[in-house]
Design a protein around this motif. Structure first.
Motif, PDB file in Angstrom:
ATOM      1  N   ILE A  47      39.749  41.196  46.156  1.00 10.58           N
ATOM      2  CA  ILE A  47      39.921  39.756  46.114  1.00 10.58           C
ATOM      3  C   ILE A  47      38.559  39.242  45.677  1.00 10.58           C
ATOM      4  N   ALA A  48      38.331  39.319  44.377  1.00 10.39           N
ATOM      5  CA  ALA A  48      36.979  39.197  43.821  1.00 10.39           C
ATOM      6  C   ALA A  48      36.805  37.857  43.125  1.00 10.39           C
ATOM      7  N   SER A  49      36.681  36.803  43.923  1.00 14.41           N
ATOM      8  CA  SER A  49      36.588  35.462  43.346  1.00 14.41           C
ATOM      9  C   SER A  49      35.315  35.274  42.538  1.00 14.41           C
ATOM     10  N   GLY A  50      34.202  35.795  43.023  1.00 16.68           N
ATOM     11  CA  GLY A  50      32.951  35.644  42.297  1.00 16.68           C
ATOM     12  C   GLY A  50      32.912  36.404  40.997  1.00 16.68           C
ATOM     13  N   LEU A 133      39.149  43.968  54.359  1.00 15.65           N
ATOM     14  CA  LEU A 133      37.732  43.978  54.697  1.00 15.65           C
ATOM     15  C   LEU A 133      37.082  42.744  54.090  1.00 15.65           C
ATOM     16  N   SER A 134      36.091  42.211  54.771  1.00 13.05           N
ATOM     17  CA  SER A 134      35.374  41.033  54.279  1.00 13.05           C
ATOM     18  C   SER A 134      33.890  41.368  54.125  1.00 13.05           C
ATOM     19  N   HIS A 135      33.620  42.434  53.384  1.00 12.63           N
ATOM     20  CA  HIS A 135      32.246  42.916  53.231  1.00 12.63           C
ATOM     21  C   HIS A 135      31.644  42.603  51.864  1.00 12.63           C
ATOM     22  N   GLY A 136      32.327  41.784  51.059  1.00 14.97           N
ATOM     23  CA  GLY A 136      31.811  41.464  49.741  1.00 14.97           C
ATOM     24  C   GLY A 136      32.096  42.556  48.719  1.00 14.97           C
ATOM     25  N   PRO A 193      28.873  38.190  48.310  1.00  9.80           N
ATOM     26  CA  PRO A 193      29.109  38.444  49.734  1.00  9.80           C
ATOM     27  C   PRO A 193      30.402  37.846  50.280  1.00  9.80           C
ATOM     28  N   ASP A 194      30.968  36.845  49.606  1.00  3.05           N
ATOM     29  CA  ASP A 194      32.184  36.214  50.105  1.00  3.05           C
ATOM     30  C   ASP A 194      33.464  36.865  49.596  1.00  3.05           C
ATOM     31  N   ASP A 195      33.341  37.848  48.703  1.00  7.22           N
ATOM     32  CA  ASP A 195      34.526  38.534  48.201  1.00  7.22           C
ATOM     33  C   ASP A 195      35.117  39.427  49.286  1.00  7.22           C
ATOM     34  N   GLU A 196      36.395  39.762  49.117  1.00  7.24           N
ATOM     35  CA  GLU A 196      37.098  40.579  50.098  1.00  7.24           C
ATOM     36  C   GLU A 196      37.847  41.709  49.396  1.00  7.24           C
ATOM     37  N   MET A 381      44.075  40.808  35.464  1.00 12.75           N
ATOM     38  CA  MET A 381      43.560  41.723  36.485  1.00 12.75           C
ATOM     39  C   MET A 381      43.210  41.003  37.780  1.00 12.75           C
ATOM     40  N   LEU A 382      43.542  39.707  37.869  1.00 16.51           N
ATOM     41  CA  LEU A 382      43.145  38.897  39.023  1.00 16.51           C
ATOM     42  C   LEU A 382      44.338  38.337  39.786  1.00 16.51           C
ATOM     43  N   GLY A 383      45.495  38.980  39.661  1.00 22.37           N
ATOM     44  CA  GLY A 383      46.675  38.486  40.359  1.00 22.37           C
ATOM     45  C   GLY A 383      46.504  38.476  41.867  1.00 22.37           C
ATOM     46  N   TRP A 384      45.960  39.546  42.424  1.00 19.80           N
ATOM     47  CA  TRP A 384      45.709  39.635  43.865  1.00 19.80           C
ATOM     48  C   TRP A 384      44.646  38.627  44.272  1.00 19.80           C
ATOM     49  N   THR A 385      43.636  38.477  43.434  1.00 20.62           N
ATOM     50  CA  THR A 385      42.560  37.524  43.724  1.00 20.62           C
ATOM     51  C   THR A 385      43.063  36.091  43.753  1.00 20.62           C
ATOM     52  N   MET A 386      43.975  35.738  42.853  1.00 21.21           N
ATOM     53  CA  MET A 386      44.379  34.344  42.683  1.00 21.21           C
ATOM     54  C   MET A 386      45.738  34.012  43.301  1.00 21.21           C
ATOM     55  N   ALA A 387      46.373  34.979  43.955  1.00 24.09           N
ATOM     56  CA  ALA A 387      47.767  34.805  44.369  1.00 24.09           C
ATOM     57  C   ALA A 387      47.984  33.633  45.315  1.00 24.09           C
ATOM     58  N   CYS A 388      47.267  33.598  46.420  1.00 23.18           N
ATOM     59  CA  CYS A 388      47.529  32.565  47.429  1.00 23.18           C
ATOM     60  C   CYS A 388      47.207  31.167  46.916  1.00 23.18           C
TER      61      CYS A 388
END
Length: 417
Positions: A47-50, A133-136, A193-196, A381-388
């Motif tokens: 979940i790589a928003s950055g 995990l929320s470790h970036g 750091p805020d990526d999951e 490649m960002l479907g999981w990242t942008m889904a919600c």
């Protein structure tokens, strides 16, 4: 209001969830026997928003010239006599300027950041678990030239106030201790750091259960043959029979373009095949702590519970789902070079899926020319990242509410001119 969602991957199921939360009667159709059986099944897990960036970037044309000769690298181009392929590629090349890259990335990052925030709210409200995990995440650069080339991305992160850290080699090892065994010298990294991270397929399966508890009806194993429109709006879907509704959402990934074409609405969506390899962890101390993106090979190595997922290759070959064994090579190489002995490659599960891509990068999100038909596709490649985030925005639109973030530039109308 009754809403039919076409597509049972992570995009379709999250859309159904937020529609149900808004009080709508929701029915989801998917041709597969269960949820998340196609592009959502074994993606890289980030979940790589950055890291949200368009494929179309300065320098891509030079890379494209090399694709024809590549057999086992992270990029592969299998040209076909397919006008849609060549028209889509031409649009991609037009978006490879520095100006367009900056503009498109500036649309993608806020949507990805919003989506991550919505996922956190959903997780806190429901207790859903999916090996999260929320470790970036860490973008890893093997050469100084690669590290020096991040200025444009960092400028966007600065402007949008996205937290990041630029690390030297020692800093990379500090956040990812397994890299101490890397067989490559490291120049540095960009840490978000805020990526999951998390298992997209597991998330989708468990969200189906939450949706069903809220009254959503799932009709798996039922292929939608057509979306039927007359009198200026969509009236029904045709499956084995017909089912009508008040509103319809097209979330069928790479196959969304076919439905739109039959409705005389052309959108430049094209499938890009991605591969992944999932292996059991053999040495916990050698495994990644979160997710590392090897920029040199554009491959992500991600920790998912007691497994490691290696994914992210790109193959341009249309709707071909052939599992080419040579595409396994860059995935195995990435794990072996960065995290030697971390996973048991002999037990690896090799997979491929089609990711629906727009030529400019941002997804297609919003109302189509038919007033009760909405589209939620093209996340690449960002479907999981942008889904919600995408799902919440679409549910707000259908419910007559103003979305919580600016969605200018994300709608299908950008392709109508």
């Amino acid at each position: 209001m009754k809403v039919i969602v076409v597509g049972g991957g992570v995009i379709g199921v999250t859309t159904a969830y937020y529609l149900a939360e808004a009080g709508h009667e929701v029915v989801v159709y998917d041709r597969q026997k269960g949820p998340a059986q196609e592009a959502s099944y074994a993606n890289s897990g980030e979940i790589a928003s950055g890291c949200a960036s368009p494929l179309a970037a300065p320098g891509l044309p030079l890379k494209a010239l090399k694709w024809l000769a590549m057999k086992d690298d992270s990029f592969s181009f299998r040209p076909k006599f397919d006008p849609k392929m060549w028209m889509w590629l031409a649009r991609v090349l037009r978006n490879c300027t520095a100006e367009r890259y900056q503009a498109n990335k500036s649309l993608m990052v806020p949507l990805a950041e919003y989506s991550r925030d919505m996922l956190r709210v959903l997780r806190e409200g429901t207790g859903i678990a999916y090996d999260e995990l929320s470790h970036g995440t860490l973008q890893l650069f093997r050469t100084q030239e690669q590290l020096d080339g991040i200025a444009a991305d960092v400028a966007v992160l600065d402007r949008l106030e996205v937290p990041y850290e630029i690390l030297d080699a020692a800093g990379c090892v500090e956040v990812e201790p397994g890299l101490v065994r890397s067989r490559h010298s490291l120049s540095g990294g960009l840490r978000l750091p805020d990526d999951e991270t998390g298992d997209c397929s597991l998330f989708t399966e468990r969200l189906v259960e939450l949706c069903a508890a809220r009254g959503v009806v799932f009709k798996f194993g039922q292929k939608v043959f057509s979306i039927d429109a007359w009198a200026g709006k969509v009236q029904r879907v045709t499956v084995n029979g017909h089912e009508d509704a008040d509103a319809f959402v097209l979330a069928a990934g790479s196959y969304s373009e076919r439905f739109m074409r039959k409705l005389h609405q052309r959108l430049p969506l094209y499938p890009l095949k991605g591969y992944s390899l999932t292996v059991p962890i053999a040495d916990v101390d050698a495994a990644p702590a979160s997710s590392v993106i090897d920029v040199a090979g554009t491959v992500a190595v991600t920790r998912l519970g007691d497994r490691i997922r290696i994914g992210g290759t790109v193959e341009i070959s249309g709707f071909d789902l052939t599992l080419h064994e040579q595409r396994r090579v860059p995935l195995e190489r990435a794990l072996s070079e960065l995290f030697p002995d971390a996973g048991d490659l002999r037990e690896g599960r090799f997979w491929c899926g089609l990711r629906s891509m727009t030529p400019d990068g941002p997804p297609v999100l919003g109302r189509t020319k038919l007033p009760n038909l909405y589209i939620n596709a093209g996340h690449g490649m960002l479907g999981w990242t942008m889904a919600c985030g995408s799902a919440k925005i679409l549910a707000d639109m259908i419910s007559g509410r103003e979305p919580e973030i600016d969605i200018s530039g994300l709608g299908p109308e950008r392709f109508w001119a």
